[in-house]
Design a protein around this motif. Structure first.
Motif, short mmCIF file in Angstrom:
data_model
loop_
_atom_site.label_atom_id
_atom_site.label_comp_id
_atom_site.label_asym_id
_atom_site.label_seq_id
_atom_site.Cartn_x
_atom_site.Cartn_y
_atom_site.Cartn_z
N THR A 134 0.85 -1.17 0.00
CA THR A 134 0.00 0.00 0.00
C THR A 134 0.89 1.23 0.00
OG1 THR A 134 -0.05 -0.13 2.41
CG2 THR A 134 -1.91 -1.07 1.25
N TYR A 180 8.63 -6.85 0.82
CA TYR A 180 8.87 -6.82 2.27
C TYR A 180 10.37 -6.82 2.57
CZ TYR A 180 4.12 -8.56 1.77
OH TYR A 180 2.83 -8.72 1.38
N PRO A 234 12.38 -9.54 8.47
CA PRO A 234 12.92 -10.89 8.46
C PRO A 234 11.76 -11.87 8.42
CG PRO A 234 13.50 -9.73 10.51
CD PRO A 234 12.57 -8.86 9.76
N CYS A 265 -1.83 9.75 8.70
CA CYS A 265 -1.92 8.60 9.60
C CYS A 265 -0.90 7.55 9.18
CB CYS A 265 -3.26 7.93 9.52
SG CYS A 265 -4.60 8.96 10.00
N ASN A 266 -0.42 6.85 10.13
CA ASN A 266 0.47 5.74 9.86
C ASN A 266 -0.26 4.52 10.39
OD1 ASN A 266 2.70 4.41 9.08
ND2 ASN A 266 4.13 5.60 10.32
N ASP A 267 -1.37 4.21 9.76
CA ASP A 267 -2.30 3.25 10.37
C ASP A 267 -2.14 1.85 9.79
OD1 ASP A 267 -3.26 3.43 7.85
OD2 ASP A 267 -5.10 4.48 8.38
N PHE A 272 -3.57 0.40 7.43
CA PHE A 272 -3.55 0.32 5.98
C PHE A 272 -2.12 0.30 5.45
CE2 PHE A 272 -3.47 2.60 1.87
CZ PHE A 272 -4.28 1.76 1.12
N MET A 273 -1.25 1.03 6.14
CA MET A 273 0.12 1.14 5.67
C MET A 273 1.02 0.05 6.22
SD MET A 273 0.23 3.56 3.54
CE MET A 273 1.95 3.98 3.39
N GLN A 274 0.52 -0.76 7.14
CA GLN A 274 1.36 -1.82 7.69
C GLN A 274 1.01 -3.12 6.98
OE1 GLN A 274 3.91 -1.65 9.95
NE2 GLN A 274 4.21 -3.82 9.53
N GLN A 275 1.89 -3.61 6.14
CA GLN A 275 1.62 -4.85 5.43
C GLN A 275 2.69 -5.86 5.78
OE1 GLN A 275 -1.09 -5.44 3.76
NE2 GLN A 275 -1.87 -3.35 3.77
N ASP A 276 2.28 -6.98 6.34
CA ASP A 276 3.23 -8.03 6.68
C ASP A 276 3.23 -9.10 5.61
OD1 ASP A 276 4.03 -6.89 9.11
OD2 ASP A 276 2.18 -7.61 10.06
N PRO A 277 4.32 -9.85 5.53
CA PRO A 277 4.37 -10.91 4.52
C PRO A 277 3.16 -11.85 4.64
CG PRO A 277 6.51 -10.66 5.55
CD PRO A 277 5.57 -9.78 6.30
N ILE A 278 2.65 -12.25 3.49
CA ILE A 278 1.48 -13.12 3.49
C ILE A 278 1.91 -14.58 3.39
CG2 ILE A 278 -0.66 -13.67 2.28
CD1 ILE A 278 -0.57 -10.85 1.11
N ALA A 336 6.36 -13.95 9.35
CA ALA A 336 7.21 -12.88 9.86
C ALA A 336 7.85 -13.38 11.15
CB ALA A 336 6.37 -11.64 10.13
#
Lengths: 1045, 664
Positions: free
Chosen positions: A593, A674, A678, B22-24, B26-32, B36
């Motif tokens: 995003t 990403y 890690p 905002c740093n909410d 929506f902006m935090q995307q972790d590996p799918i 992690a």
């Protein structure tokens, strides 16, 4: 005075009808010319005879006549009732408008480095894709075709090397010619998507090369921006239907010329003689058998001989002749319908392309469908709406050969005993019966196929609110791009004959029916909302500003199904197998995003002094929470010297002179989704535990805690001038320095770390170069119009810092501080050794010169001992101790040029694009180029030109077995410069007078060609753009017809 | 109206701006697709899943696929350590390319590598690898995070024990190769001070390894099954191997001054073996008489998933040939060299000579020994039956194997007799699937299989890899007891004599063939070799136990390690010889015997074959730096050198004794 006013006021209320004919300067009537009453909404258009009728309210009314491509004319009606107008073709390039980020600017007011391309570069060209159309058109816009396959997506790049990046497929760090940000009507798209577009749908394109103008796009734009605008309907335009049809024929631009079976065997035997060896009995027997075969190829007994229990095949065929078609047809259909009323404009275009690939065995075929629709409406006087729906789809059906067998274009040159000597099938009368063999062409033929489909839909809605007319607008682009791809592969089991009569199958993959199914889906949402302000104060101060917000969301997912032991290779069903547990499934998915605020302020004083500031506060999910948002600004300024009073003296011949300067520093987003997290990947453990096949989760990779953004700083200096209103000149000089490149972790950590050192922001590269554009356009008194243009550009990149190679080791994909990208390290050739230069000592030749590795024979090159140590070697293989090597050349294309030439006279028109490179060094490393041998076909071209005992004055050294290609050296470095006739189009437009009765507005025929010929020293067996073993590039001849109603 | 629009406009823009600040979420995307860090190793099920990755790292077996990598602990040969580990020792010759090159460390040109990573593909790989240890240490520092989800603390300990087992294995390989190495407890990052650790003293290091092993033995799973998860028997076996190594190393490498502590390890070894033996779970493999009287050969050709069924395997790696397979058998069969771990191997005369005759006497004193003459490989007759199941006698096994027919059969009538091709100059691999040349004339047949599926497979071979087998436990027990001086005749019956019985010795017909303390045959030849090359002569019982070990475990990758711990590295300087190229054999190989029934590919004396003054084939006749088949040993080879760059980066690390060091 008063009287006059009174008279006028009387006239004011007196409506009158005005009529007339609009023609061009050849007195041909002009159709579809917009005739509008200034400052009203009233307007009409000319008909097929160029005639119009319009009612005005008073004599003060001013009629505005306009048509794209012609100079606008304003005429006060006065008392006239008939006004005939002759419109002049608009050659005033000064008024040209260029698309820039979130708006347009007059070209004369630009302060950044921007090149523009019009629709003519894409329409009715003998090309199938946007990439092909653009080669050589824009200076320093480099379009590289990996190979000639119909589905291949070219690489787009601006100004050369952009970064250093890890290639995880080949496990190496590569200098990257990164792609610019590409936007189509403001919506971000990849080069893959752009290449699927119908070139005919493109209205124009801007290429932004420096940081000044691209900063508004922030972190994705550090490698430049390409803005593509597609065609739309025009308001107040008569409905038009255009149809065009092209048929073209392609042939490969170059193919290897390999020796035949006899020549190969003759060389195998000669090679033994030339190198003091003895010819084996088997080779003699094989030679006899080949001669016998060639004398009577139809006798099945002549196809092979036996050596013990092994079959020795002795047939002769040229695999390239068998597999590559001479001419392959491509057909293109395009239909477009467009028009507009006062409030609504529409455009619809349909395209179909059908291209036959080059394989004669296991044919390949490419089909593409394009639909583009666009609808614009002036809903109220304060609200406009534009919607766009585009769809395209292609499918490519090609033979699939398991990767174990290698790349066809190199394998056909190798394995001569299979691909030249062996038939594709054995005969029913053979001991094996009729069976496939291990000839590569059999692998193409026996039924493996891959079918790839790719489709994209682009939906966008762009509302526009006019808050203060001509001053403040609020606009939005809301778009959604679902994209998909499927790949289906069938891979039937395959047993084949090699050197015994019983069929074998060496890899598990060949022993069973297999299948593979891949599906990718990408969803992409983009929102841009921005306010556009534009106002001139006190006549001289023009201020315009844009302030906007951007948000995007991209989600990608892929699933792959590997099917094994299928009952039938045609049924890709995971349950239709003998053992469903052998099937495997892989998936991958990624999400990212982004959010940003962007803005631009332009200030312009009296059209003389121009200032621009761009900036973007950019955030990306690819970065950690703390380092996610960054602000990247850029600055530029221009001075239009020609507008100064002191320049009035030269106004006659120098209508425009401007200098520009810009600077900007942009951060780049990494490609990986990403990079800063890690993660623990899961894989198969490759181990059976208690009868179970086990998976595992790996330890997390190391990530450096000190990571930051890669930064690209670009400085650009530009000079624009227009002479005699006909000659445009533009020069840009730039420096692009990329620092903090995320590269291989320095080797400065002991191995006790136990993991690959994490990547660090330590690489620095610097590119410098320039671009020059010259355009000349004129018309002679006899009606002949002609134009000529030149684009010329250059860029050289140096590696300034690459700490993981501190000792400066040389090699492919090795970089060191101070390296110039493209440099070639090699030896200096002394000459070709003749028999008299060598002393025969026992059964070995001795050369009393510097000691070479390996044995030397007459015809071999000898190398100069540059470091004087008596031995020819690579030293410690570092830049500081390269042994006897030095930098002998550079393979970066220098001074790339494109020349356009055009002329039209009485319905005939001719346009040509020549493209090329002025300086480039090539070392051709292909082993089969240097020689063949038992297992390699070898190049006949080289054989004829190489040293032989009876041809000692040859240009090339002794023809050798393929393994013995000479080391890189000065003697046979190829001058890679070339000039290529890229495109040539000859058109004939049937005169309008003849068409009138048929209600046809325009009818045109074209004869065109693509890659017609080259002038170069590169051996003709290679395409100068593709010195590699891959699907060949093509030459094209095309016929086309366009009709407009 | 306009005002309304203005408000809308201003509203939109300001909403946009406030959103962007905002740093909410929506902006935090972790590996799918990957986990992690921090979300895994939290549940009971995560623990074995993570440990699974260590199995193929240490229990490599025959490795997988056809792209072989170098094998620990010495990293000299590629591919299966079990099959190829003895190449480049006094057991076997091994060409790896056309010019007959041998590895640097046998030419005496072994150099200190410049860096650990750049030499991973080099034949003189150092093995200075720490990545697997990091994987283990990461687990040991994180597994307690799963405590809350684990049903009992013992379960947690059980998985920790598995990790400690692999940690011990890792350090065991390192102590074999380098002696002292830094002991690491943590998974490091670039800012860890432990990156600059010095070597840990040997006494401390070995105690820590033993601690890990004792923890493993105590807590690990007690389930049976050679192909299952690591169990107590495997832990005991590894413990025995390590302790035998460390005990004998300390005893013979007197320069360490650790002789006094040697017995502690030897006792631990004997105890660990004793637990395996007395459990009664294991027994030596045999085959019914209708299958054949060659159970020893059959043992190594077992296929696929049957590895767990027979009782000699303590740890075995199995392959199904479909999801997991290897090309070992195919390339073993081809016997052609190229760079990727396919060796043009042959047994040495020295190995062949060490086998006893069937009467239990050495070749120098047995009346049954037939000598080396003729063209019938007669020296292989009347010998320990394992000899002809290790080295082929023409007319048996592979020399009459018909691969072309469906199924593959050993049948002389069908295939005729193909004599081993003999040449010093090993060709590169090509596709001809018949047996390649054998430089010594003694072609190996141990590990060769007549299974068609294995012979024809580049990547889908299914031959089971026996990593820990019961026979070795017996031999370790005997050796440890002999070193301790506590061995008895009961111990010998339990170990050496059991192995001889399985091999096919007839103790009734030849009573001398049963080893007993009071009846050990003399072998002056062997004693002289010990004296000449090792500088000491082991006692007769130890000599016989070492002989038994060399014979039983030939071509199972233990020889080099044995020579190192016995301080007998110079053994590889014994002139490398092959069979006698007699006048009869020269005639056999003169190129006239090319019929299917009797096919001896032409081999010419002084062109393909070079012999010494007695007519025995000289090994490596054309290899650089090798004269008269004598390769080089230097005592510094007891420890691998540490790459120079590693010393440069970590000045606390010292170079292995006598190796080139950096400027300090």
């Amino acid at each position: 005075m008063l009287l006059l006013f009174t008279f006028m006021s009387i006239a004011c209320i007196k409506a009158q009808t005005i009529s007339g004919t609009v023609t061009d300067d050849k007195n041909e009537p002009l159709i579809g010319v917009s005739v509008a009453v200034k400052n009203t909404t009233k307007g009409t258009m000319t008909d097929v005879d160029g005639k119009y009728n319009i009612t005005v309210n008073d004599q003060n009314a001013v009629l505005v006549f306009s048509l794209v491509g012609y100079a606008k004319q304003e005429i006060q009606t006065g008392s006239k009732t008939v006004i005939n107008v002759q419109l002049a073709e608009d050659s005033k390039l000064l008024d040209e408008v260029v698309v820039v980020g979130f708006g347009t600017q007059k070209k004369v007011n630009l302060t950044g480095a921007v090149s523009a391309v019009g629709a003519e570069a894409f329409e009715n060209r003998p090309v199938t894709s946007v990439g092909q159309a653009l080669q050589g058109v824009v200076p320093n816009l480099n379009i590289t075709m990996g190979d000639g396959k119909p589905s291949t997506v070219p690489n787009f790049n601006i100004r050369g090397t952009t970064s250093i990046d890890y290639n995880s497929t080949d496990n190496r760090w590569e200098l990257k010619n990164g792609e610019p940000l590409i936007l189509v009507d403001g919506v971000e798209m990849s080069s893959t998507l752009v290449n699927q577009m119908n070139p005919n749908d493109i209205e124009g394109m801007s290429v932004i090369k420096d940081a000044s103008a691209s900063a508004i796009y922030g972190t994705k734009a550090s490698r430049g921006v390409v803005l593509i605008t597609t065609k739309s309907g025009k308001f107040n335009q008569k409905g038009k239907i255009s149809y065009s049809y092209d048929i073209s024929w392609d042939k490969p631009s170059a193919l290897p010329d390999i020796m035949n079976a006899y020549e190969i065997q003759r060389f195998v035997m000669q090679n033994s003689e030339w190198t003091l060896g003895t010819v084996s009995d088997l080779d003699k027997r094989k030679m006899e058998a080949i001669e016998k075969y060639m004398a009577d190829p139809n006798n099945p007994d002549n196809r092979y001989m036996m050596n013990g229990n092994s079959i020795v095949w002795v047939g002769d065929m040229n695999p390239y002749k068998l597999v590559v078609r001479d001419w392959t047809p491509t057909q293109k259909h395009n239909l477009s319908i467009s028009g507009g009323t006062e409030k609504v404009a529409y455009h619809l275009s349909l395209g179909y392309l059908s291209e036959d690939g080059m394989y004669k065995i296991g044919e390949d075929k490419y089909n593409r469908y394009n639909i583009a629709t666009r609808f614009n409406a002036k809903v109220t006087n304060w609200f406009n709406l534009e919607t766009k729906v585009n769809y395209n789809r292609y499918s490519y059906d090609e033979p699939y050969v398991p990767s174990y067998k290698g790349n066809i274009w190199s394998v056909l040159k190798q394995d001569a005993d299979k691909n030249i000597n062996m038939p594709i099938k054995t005969l029913a009368s053979d001991p094996s019966g009729e069976q496939w063999t291990d000839n590569y062409l059999a692998w193409l033929d026996y039924g493996n196929r891959t079918v790839t489909n790719r489709w994209t839909t682009a939906l966008s809605v762009s509302p526009e609110f006019i808050v203060i007319p001509n001053t403040l607008k609020l606009k939005a682009d809301l778009s959604y791009l679902p994209q998909g791809r499927t790949m289906r592969r069938k891979d039937p089991s395959h047993y084949y004959i090699t050197y015994t009569w019983s069929p074998v199958s060496e890899q598990q993959e060949y022993k069973e029916n297999r299948g593979r199914f891949e599906k990718d889906v990408t969803d992409n949402y983009q929102i841009n909302v921005y306010a556009d302000f534009n106002k001139t104060f006190k006549e001289k101060h023009t201020l315009s500003a844009i302030l906007g917000f951007n948000q995007e969301y991209v989600e990608y997912s892929q699933s792959v199904l590997n099917l094994r032991n299928l009952f039938s290779p045609d049924v890709l069903n995971p349950n239709a197998t003998e053992d469903p547990t052998l099937n495997t499934m892989e998936t991958s998915a990624q999400k990212r995003t982004g959010r940003a605020v962007f803005g631009r302020i332009n200030y312009n004083y009296a059209n003389k002094y121009l200032f621009e500031v761009n900036g973007r506060y950019d955030g990306s999910s690819r970065f950690t929470q703390d380092g996610r948002y960054f602000f990247f600004p850029s600055f530029s300024a221009g001075w239009r010297i020609s507008e100064e009073q002191f320049m009035d003296v030269s106004k006659e011949w120098l209508s425009n002179l401007k200098i520009r300067v810009s600077y900007g520093k942009l951060g780049s987003q990494p490609d990986s989704y990403y990079p800063y997290q890690p993660s623990m990947s899961s894989t198969s453990s490759n181990y059976w535990i208690s009868g179970n096949w086990s998976n595992t989760v790996n330890a997390p990779n190391l990530v450096s805690p000190y990571l930051t953004w890669e930064k690209t700083a670009t400085t650009n200096f530009g000079l624009d001038a227009t002479f005699l209103n006909r000659l445009n000149f533009s020069l840009d000089i730039f420096e692009r320095k990329v620092s903090d490149i995320l590269v291989e972790g320095s080797a400065a950590y002991p191995n006790l770390l136990g993991a690959t050192p994490p990547r660090e922001n330590s690489g620095v590269i610097r590119g410098r170069g320039w671009e020059l554009t010259l355009e000349w356009k004129d018309k002679l008194a006899n009606g002949l119009q002609y134009n000529a243009g030149l684009v010329l550009s250059d860029a050289v990149t140096k590696v300034l810092n690459y700490p993981s190679n501190a000792i400066k080791t040389l090699g492919d994909y090795m970089y060191y501080n101070g390296m110039t990208v493209g440099e070639i390290w090699g030896y200096e050739t002394g000459g070709i050794l003749q028999a008299e230069d060598l002393v025969l000592n026992g059964n070995q030749y001795v050369f009393y010169g510097p000691r070479h590795s390996g044995n030397l024979y007459p015809g071999d090159p000898w190398l100069k001992d540059l470091n004087g140590d008596g031995v020819i070697n690579t030293g410690s293989n570092t830049a500081d101790d390269p042994g006897d090597r030095k930098i002998i050349g550079n393979n970066t294309p220098r001074y790339k040029f494109g020349v356009t030439l055009g002329a039209s006279w009485k319905g005939f028109d001719l346009s040509m694009l020549l493209q090329g490179v002025v300086k480039r060094d090539l070392w051709i490393g292909s082993t089969t180029y240097w020689g063949g041998g038992t297992n390699n076909a070898g190049s006949k071209w080289m054989y004829e030109r190489s040293w032989k005992p009876d041809q000692t004055d040859a240009k090339f050294p002794r023809y050798r077995s393929a393994a013995g290609a000479p080391s890189v050296q000065t003697g046979w470095l190829v001058n890679g410069a070339y000039l290529r006739m890229k495109q040539a189009v000859l058109g004939y437009t049937v005169p309008a007078s003849l068409l009138k009765k048929l209600h046809v507005e325009k009818l045109r025929f074209t004869l065109s060609g693509y890659n017609l010929f080259e002038i170069t020293e590169v051996p003709s067996i290679f395409d100068p753009d593709q010195i590699s073993d891959s699907y060949p590039q093509k030459r094209t001849i095309a016929l086309g017809a366009q009709i407009t109603f | 109206m306009k005002k309304i629009i203005k408000y809308i406009a201003i509203g939109c823009v300001s909403i946009g701006f406030s959103l962007s600040s905002c740093n909410d979420g929506f902006m935090q995307q972790d590996p799918i697709q990957s986990l992690a860090e921090g979300v895994f190793l939290k549940n009971e099920g995560d623990l074995p899943l993570y440990l699974n990755q260590l199995y193929n790292v240490y229990a490599q077996g025959h490795q997988t696929g056809n792209a072989y990598s170098y094998s620990p602990p010495f990293f000299i040969t590629r591919g299966s350590q079990i099959i190829y580990g003895d190449i480049f020792t006094d057991n076997a010759i091994g060409f790896s390319n056309t010019s007959g090159d041998i590895v640097n460390r046998m030419q005496g040109t072994w150099q200190v590598p410049s860096s650990a990573t750049s030499s991973l593909d080099n034949a003189d790989n150092t093995g200075w690898r720490w990545n697997n240890l990091r994987t283990i240490n990461y687990f040991l520092n994180h597994y307690r995070e799963a405590e809350a989800s684990v049903s009992s603390p013992e379960l947690l300990n059980k998985y920790a024990a598995e990790a400690y087992f692999f940690k011990a294995w890792d350090y065991y390989q390192k102590i074999v190769a380098f002696g002292e190495v830094p002991w690491l407890e943590k998974d490091l990052n670039i800012d860890s001070p432990e990156l600059y650790s010095p070597r840990t003293p040997r006494a401390e290091l070995a105690d820590k390894i033993l601690e890990c092993l004792n923890y493993a033995v105590q807590h690990i799973s007690t389930e049976s099954g050679a192909t299952g998860r690591i169990n107590r028997d495997m832990a005991n076996f590894l413990k025995a191997r390590f302790c035998l190594f460390e005990g004998t190393f300390r005893k013979y490498h007197t320069e360490l001054n650790l002789q006094a502590t040697a017995n502690k390890f030897l006792e631990e070894c004997a105890a660990a073996c004793n637990e395996i033996i007395s459990s009664g779970k294991y027994q030596l493999y045999n085959v019914p008489s209708e299958v054949g009287n060659d159970p020893y050969w059959h043992l190594f050709k077992l296929n696929g998933m049957t590895g767990g069924d027979h009782k000699e395997a303590i740890l075995a790696r199995v392959y199904d040939g479909s999801k997991l397979g290897h090309g070992t058998s195919r390339y073993f069969n081809m016997n052609r060299g190229n760079a990727s771990g396919r060796y043009c191997k042959g047994a040495t005369k020295d190995l062949v000579d060490e086998y006893l005759c069937i009467d239990g006497l050495p070749v120098t004193s047995s009346p049954l020994f037939k000598g080396y003459d003729g063209d019938d490989w007669r020296e292989l007759d009347n010998r320990d039956p394992r000899l002809r199941q290790t080295v082929v006698k023409p007319g048996e096994y592979i020399t009459i194997f018909n691969r072309d027919e469906n199924g593959g059969v050993i049948n002389q009538a069908l295939q005729g007799l193909k004599y081993p091709e003999i040449t010093y100059n090993c060709p590169t691999a090509n596709q001809t699937p018949t047996g390649g040349p054998c430089a010594t004339g003694y072609m190996f047949v141990k590990h060769w299989t007549n299974e068609q599926i294995d012979n024809g497979s580049t990547t889908s071979g299914t031959q089971t890899a026996l990593i820990f087998r019961y026979a070795e436990a017996l031999l370790m027990y005997a050796e440890a007891k002999a070193e301790l001086g506590t061995i008895t005749n009961e111990d010998l019956d339990l170990t050496v004599n059991a192995l001889r019985l399985r091999a096919g010795f007839d103790f009734t017909k030849y009573p001398n063939s049963k080893l007993a303390l009071q009846n050990i045959p003399a072998d002056a030849r062997l004693d002289n070799l010990y004296q000449q090359y090792a500088g000491y002569v082991p006692g007769p019982i130890l000599r016989e136990i070492r002989r038994e070990r060399r014979i039983e475990m030939a071509m199972e990758g233990l020889r080099r390690e044995d020579l190192v711990r016995w301080k007998a590295g110079k053994f590889i300087e014994k002139p490398i010889r092959g069979m006698k190229f007699t006048a009869e054999k020269q005639k056999l190989y003169d190129g006239t015997n090319t019929s299917k029934a009797k096919n001896a590919p032409k081999a010419t004396l002084n062109s393909d074959v070079f012999v010494d003054s007695e007519g025995f084939i000289i090994g490596y006749p054309k290899s650089p730096n090798v004269t008269n088949g004598i390769v080089k040993w230097d005592d510094k080879y007891y420890y691998n050198p540490i790459p120079l760059q590693e010393l440069e980066l970590n000045k606390n690390l010292t170079q292995s004794p006598q190796w080139q060091d950096i400027k300090r």
